[in-house]
Write a protein that holds these residues in place. Sequence first.
Motif, PDB file in Angstrom:
ATOM      1  N   ARG A 150      55.933 -80.531  63.124  1.00 46.82           N
ATOM      2  CA  ARG A 150      56.095 -79.758  61.829  1.00 46.82           C
ATOM      3  C   ARG A 150      57.281 -78.786  61.742  1.00 46.82           C
ATOM      4  O   ARG A 150      58.050 -78.835  60.859  1.00 46.82           O
ATOM      5  CB  ARG A 150      54.871 -79.178  61.585  1.00 46.82           C
ATOM      6  N   GLU A 151      57.780 -78.491  62.986  1.00 42.84           N
ATOM      7  CA  GLU A 151      58.936 -77.563  63.027  1.00 42.84           C
ATOM      8  C   GLU A 151      60.206 -78.399  62.823  1.00 42.84           C
ATOM      9  O   GLU A 151      61.373 -77.983  62.249  1.00 42.84           O
ATOM     10  CB  GLU A 151      59.057 -76.735  64.529  1.00 42.84           C
ATOM     11  N   VAL A 152      60.102 -79.634  63.169  1.00 39.48           N
ATOM     12  CA  VAL A 152      61.351 -80.585  63.090  1.00 39.48           C
ATOM     13  C   VAL A 152      61.340 -81.058  61.615  1.00 39.48           C
ATOM     14  O   VAL A 152      62.566 -81.195  61.015  1.00 39.48           O
ATOM     15  CB  VAL A 152      61.121 -81.757  63.996  1.00 39.48           C
ATOM     16  N   GLU A 153      60.145 -81.197  61.154  1.00 37.01           N
ATOM     17  CA  GLU A 153      60.019 -81.571  59.823  1.00 37.01           C
ATOM     18  C   GLU A 153      60.386 -80.758  58.719  1.00 37.01           C
ATOM     19  O   GLU A 153      60.979 -81.181  57.810  1.00 37.01           O
ATOM     20  CB  GLU A 153      58.454 -82.341  59.525  1.00 37.01           C
ATOM     21  N   LEU A 154      59.964 -79.410  58.856  1.00 39.46           N
ATOM     22  CA  LEU A 154      60.400 -78.528  57.967  1.00 39.46           C
ATOM     23  C   LEU A 154      61.047 -77.184  58.450  1.00 39.46           C
ATOM     24  O   LEU A 154      61.655 -76.763  57.657  1.00 39.46           O
ATOM     25  CB  LEU A 154      59.150 -77.984  57.147  1.00 39.46           C
ATOM     26  N   GLY A 155      60.526 -76.874  59.595  1.00 39.67           N
ATOM     27  CA  GLY A 155      61.329 -75.515  60.105  1.00 39.67           C
ATOM     28  C   GLY A 155      62.932 -75.474  60.396  1.00 39.67           C
ATOM     29  O   GLY A 155      63.468 -74.938  59.671  1.00 39.67           O
ATOM     30  N   LEU A 156      63.443 -76.525  61.059  1.00 41.69           N
ATOM     31  CA  LEU A 156      64.596 -76.819  61.277  1.00 41.69           C
ATOM     32  C   LEU A 156      65.481 -77.109  59.854  1.00 41.69           C
ATOM     33  O   LEU A 156      66.590 -76.215  59.752  1.00 41.69           O
ATOM     34  CB  LEU A 156      65.105 -77.974  62.350  1.00 41.69           C
ATOM     35  N   PRO A 157      65.015 -78.186  58.977  1.00 38.50           N
ATOM     36  CA  PRO A 157      65.809 -78.246  57.729  1.00 38.50           C
ATOM     37  C   PRO A 157      65.904 -76.830  56.787  1.00 38.50           C
ATOM     38  O   PRO A 157      66.766 -76.702  56.237  1.00 38.50           O
ATOM     39  CB  PRO A 157      65.212 -79.378  57.231  1.00 38.50           C
ATOM     40  N   LEU A 158      64.795 -76.061  56.800  1.00 39.05           N
ATOM     41  CA  LEU A 158      64.751 -74.917  56.195  1.00 39.05           C
ATOM     42  C   LEU A 158      65.715 -73.975  56.557  1.00 39.05           C
ATOM     43  O   LEU A 158      66.297 -73.248  55.895  1.00 39.05           O
ATOM     44  CB  LEU A 158      63.293 -74.365  56.028  1.00 39.05           C
ATOM     45  N   GLN A 159      65.974 -73.830  57.929  1.00 39.98           N
ATOM     46  CA  GLN A 159      66.875 -73.221  58.331  1.00 39.98           C
ATOM     47  C   GLN A 159      68.182 -73.551  58.004  1.00 39.98           C
ATOM     48  O   GLN A 159      69.047 -72.661  57.862  1.00 39.98           O
ATOM     49  CB  GLN A 159      66.696 -72.968  59.975  1.00 39.98           C
ATOM     50  N   PHE A 160      68.486 -74.876  58.021  1.00 39.07           N
ATOM     51  CA  PHE A 160      70.109 -75.325  57.432  1.00 39.07           C
ATOM     52  C   PHE A 160      69.870 -74.744  56.097  1.00 39.07           C
ATOM     53  O   PHE A 160      71.376 -74.494  55.638  1.00 39.07           O
ATOM     54  CB  PHE A 160      69.778 -76.899  57.645  1.00 39.07           C
ATOM     55  N   VAL A 161      69.207 -74.875  55.141  1.00 44.16           N
ATOM     56  CA  VAL A 161      69.067 -74.403  53.833  1.00 44.16           C
ATOM     57  C   VAL A 161      69.504 -73.211  53.707  1.00 44.16           C
ATOM     58  O   VAL A 161      70.399 -72.854  52.978  1.00 44.16           O
ATOM     59  CB  VAL A 161      67.786 -74.885  52.988  1.00 44.16           C
ATOM     60  N   VAL A 162      68.775 -72.368  54.641  1.00 36.47           N
ATOM     61  CA  VAL A 162      68.994 -70.780  54.505  1.00 36.47           C
ATOM     62  C   VAL A 162      70.508 -70.608  54.951  1.00 36.47           C
ATOM     63  O   VAL A 162      71.322 -69.497  54.109  1.00 36.47           O
ATOM     64  CB  VAL A 162      68.104 -70.011  55.541  1.00 36.47           C
TER      65      VAL A 162
END
Length: 316
Positions: A150-162
Motif C-alpha cells: 500500500r505504501e507503493v500504491e498510495l504513500g509514495l505517489p502522495l509524497q510526490f504530489v506534496v
Amino acid sequence: MTNTSAPPARPGISMEAAQRRRARLAEQMRVGKLTRTLVTPEGAEIHLKLATVAERAGAFTIDVAIQWAIVIGVLLGMIFTLNAMGMDQANFAFAFWMVFYFFVRNFYYIFFEIGRKAATPGKRALGLRVATRDGGRLTADAVLARNFMREVELGLPLQFVVMGLGSDQVSGWMALFGLAWSCVFLFFPVFNKDKMRVGDLLAGTWVIKAPKAQLMSDITSAIMTPEQGARFAFTPAQADAYGIHELHVLEDVLRQSTPEIKQQVAERIRNKIGWGRTIGETDLAFLEAYYAALRKRLEQRMLLGERKTDKFDTGR
C-alpha cells in the motif's frame, strides 16, 4: 395501423411489481459476477462473495478517518504537553509525529488484519474480511505483503504530489507524475474481475463478504436418534477438534459431494480425533453424527462467549 406500444404486463402483475422483479434479477446477475467457488483439500465447494469496489472504498474511508483521528489527537496532545512544560521543541515534535504517522499508516492495517477477524474496523463495519485466494489460512506473510504494498500504491505517489506543490515547472511535473501513479493503483480494482488491489495480487489475497457469525441451518438427516447418539458418543475434546469454518465445509460435503469424497473426509476426521471405526459404521452415518456433535459443541461455546473460528483457533 400497427400497434407500437409496449406489450402489456402479464395478468395479475402490476407495472411496479414487474419493475421490482427486473431490478431483483439485475441485482442477482451483478452479485453472481462477484461470487467465487473454492474447492477445499477435502473436495468440498465453498462459495464466497467478493467485496465490491464501493464497499472496499467505504471501508478504506472509515479506516483513514480513524487513523487521522489518532494522529491528530496525538499531535494536539504533544502541542499541549510542550506548551504546558514551556518547551520549544517544535522540530523534534514534528519529526516524532511524522514517524508516528508512518507507523499508524502502515501498521494499523497489519495489526487488525493479522488478528482472528482478519479485518480492520472499517472492513468490519461493512461486513468484509481478508481471505486467501486458495482457501487456506491467512498468514502473517500475506498480511505484511498486501499492506506494505500500500505504501507503493498510495504513500509514495502522495509524497510526490506534496513535493510538487511548488510553483516551478519541475514541481508541477512531480505532482502530475504522483497523481498519475496513484490513479493507476487506485483504479486497478475497478478493471479486474476479482476487485483486487495490486497488494492483493502479490499476496494471494482478496477481500470477501465475511461469513455470518451464526451457524448454518440444520441438515434434516443429521438429527440423531437416541440410538445413534449412544453409538456416536464423541467426547468434548473430539468435538473441539474443529471450528465454524470446518462445520460449513462439512455441511457442503454432506449436501453435495460424492460418496468417494465423503469417505475421504470421514477418514480425515477419524484420524484427526482418534476415532476407531466400528463394525457396520458407514461413512455417511459417521459424518452426520459428527456434524451434529460439532454443531452442538460450537453452539454451547458461543453461548459462553467463545467463538472457535476454525481448527487452528484455540478459542481462548
